[in-house]
Design a protein around this motif. Structure first.
Motif, mmCIF file in Angstrom:
data_model
loop_
_atom_site.group_PDB
_atom_site.id
_atom_site.type_symbol
_atom_site.label_atom_id
_atom_site.label_comp_id
_atom_site.label_asym_id
_atom_site.label_seq_id
_atom_site.Cartn_x
_atom_site.Cartn_y
_atom_site.Cartn_z
ATOM 1 N N ILE A 261 0.843 -1.203 0.000
ATOM 2 C CA ILE A 261 0.000 0.000 0.000
ATOM 3 C C ILE A 261 0.874 1.248 0.000
ATOM 4 O O ILE A 261 0.624 2.213 -0.740
ATOM 5 N N SER A 262 1.922 1.242 0.827
ATOM 6 C CA SER A 262 2.828 2.387 0.896
ATOM 7 C C SER A 262 3.534 2.613 -0.436
ATOM 8 O O SER A 262 3.716 3.763 -0.864
ATOM 9 N N ILE A 263 3.959 1.543 -1.100
ATOM 10 C CA ILE A 263 4.647 1.666 -2.389
ATOM 11 C C ILE A 263 3.707 2.240 -3.444
ATOM 12 O O ILE A 263 4.088 3.132 -4.223
ATOM 13 N N VAL A 264 2.477 1.754 -3.482
ATOM 14 C CA VAL A 264 1.501 2.270 -4.463
ATOM 15 C C VAL A 264 1.232 3.754 -4.212
ATOM 16 O O VAL A 264 1.221 4.571 -5.145
ATOM 17 N N ILE A 265 1.032 4.120 -2.934
ATOM 18 C CA ILE A 265 0.815 5.525 -2.602
ATOM 19 C C ILE A 265 2.048 6.351 -2.957
ATOM 20 O O ILE A 265 1.935 7.459 -3.500
ATOM 21 N N GLY A 266 3.236 5.823 -2.663
ATOM 22 C CA GLY A 266 4.469 6.528 -2.971
ATOM 23 C C GLY A 266 4.644 6.775 -4.460
ATOM 24 O O GLY A 266 5.032 7.874 -4.876
ATOM 25 N N VAL A 267 4.337 5.767 -5.272
ATOM 26 C CA VAL A 267 4.458 5.908 -6.730
ATOM 27 C C VAL A 267 3.480 6.961 -7.248
ATOM 28 O O VAL A 267 3.847 7.849 -8.035
ATOM 29 N N CYS A 268 2.215 6.877 -6.812
ATOM 30 C CA CYS A 268 1.212 7.847 -7.275
ATOM 31 C C CYS A 268 1.547 9.263 -6.821
ATOM 32 O O CYS A 268 1.534 10.206 -7.628
ATOM 33 N N ALA B 216 7.703 10.250 0.364
ATOM 34 C CA ALA B 216 6.263 9.999 0.283
ATOM 35 C C ALA B 216 5.860 8.831 1.166
ATOM 36 O O ALA B 216 4.846 8.888 1.883
ATOM 37 N N ILE B 217 6.650 7.753 1.153
ATOM 38 C CA ILE B 217 6.325 6.573 1.953
ATOM 39 C C ILE B 217 6.398 6.883 3.443
ATOM 40 O O ILE B 217 5.510 6.505 4.222
ATOM 41 N N LEU B 218 7.461 7.560 3.862
ATOM 42 C CA LEU B 218 7.625 7.882 5.279
ATOM 43 C C LEU B 218 6.520 8.816 5.777
ATOM 44 O O LEU B 218 5.987 8.627 6.886
ATOM 45 N N HIS B 219 6.163 9.808 4.980
ATOM 46 C CA HIS B 219 5.135 10.744 5.430
ATOM 47 C C HIS B 219 3.753 10.104 5.406
ATOM 48 O O HIS B 219 2.903 10.433 6.247
#
Length: 277
Positions: A75-82, A205-208
């Motif tokens: 989920i974090s990776i998908v959010i980070g990419v977007c 993005a992932i950390l935030h």
């Protein structure tokens, strides 16, 4: 005697990039396909310590922590990419506009960058996410609208430097149009900077995303996100259930470090002086 094959710096860098992409893609695919396993509860196996059957142990509802951790990371990776993609596009457009559309536009965009960078980052992110209704869309909007400023400054500086370079001035005097100059001379120079900046936005993005979810302003508690997992595990750490936070936290750090390594490797590939050694 067999000749020893010497691997140069560029080859090593490409190998590291391949390994990082393989890991990140594998985690994303595994997490998306194993979402049901992350949500499955079984009270007969609750609070199990890490073992061969459950490498990351189980939680108070008997859920497999390995499956939950991998799903949370996906989920974090998908959010980070977007979020990083949207943020990089904003940075590219505003950076180029500031450098090419006159002093007034440059002053307005520079003022906007200074304004956003002057507000505490996590506070602005929470406000945007909360205003957008939290959840997946709110988190992506919050991260996207707060992470573009540094890359926009870099692109603006690069375009200003290119505009004053000798070969751009010579090309313009030879009668080439602005479109031809941008496509043939500016874009190839800006693209590596843009790609490196894009990749380096991922770990932030992932950390935030994990941070605001941990604080309760991001994804809902029904989602097996890393921030949710870490937040829920806090109340059980005092009872000795260390594995509930240790493994998800370590995997989050590893994922962020790999994205950072990927960006550093791309930077080396775009710098011939550091790649050919």
């Amino acid at each position: 005697m067999k000749a020893r094959v010497k691997i140069n710096q560029r080859t090593k860098t490409l190998i590291l990039i391949g390994l990082a992409i393989f890991y990140l893609a594998g985690v994303a695919i595994w997490g998306i396909s194993g979402r049901d396993a992350a949500l499955t509860t079984d009270f007969s196996r609750k609070n199990l310590t890490p073992c061969l059957s459950y490498l990351f142990g189980t939680d108070w509802l008997g859920r497999d922590m390995l499956a939950r951790t991998i799903t949370g990371l996906s989920i974090s990776i998908v959010i980070g990419v977007c979020a990083a993609g949207v943020s990089a596009v904003i940075a590219g457009l505003l950076g180029v506009a500031a450098a090419t559309m006159g002093k007034r536009v440059d002053a307005a965009i520079t003022w906007l960058i200074d304004l956003i960078m002057g507000i505490p980052h996590i506070l602005l992110l929470i406000l945007i996410s909360y205003a957008a209704g939290k959840g997946l869309v709110g988190v992506i909007l919050g991260v996207s609208l707060t992470h573009w400023t540094s890359l926009a400054r870099i692109i603006r500086a690069e375009v200003l430097q290119l505009k004053e370079s000798v070969y751009i001035r010579t090309t313009r005097k030879l009668g080439h149009s602005n479109w031809e100059i941008a496509k043939k001379h500016m874009l190839p120079h800006l693209l590596p900077q843009f790609l490196v900046g894009l990749v380096l936005l991922f770990p932030h993005a992932i950390l935030h995303e994990a941070s605001i979810t941990f604080l309760g302003f991001g994804l809902s508690t029904e989602q097996p996100a890393i921030g949710v997992i870490l937040s829920e595990s806090m109340k059980y750490l005092v009872t000795g259930k260390w594995w509930l936070a240790l493994f998800p936290g370590a995997m989050l750090v590893l994922t962020v470090m790999l994205f950072d390594l990927l960006g550093e490797c791309l930077r080396k590939l775009t710098d011939p002086g550091s790649a050919h050694r």
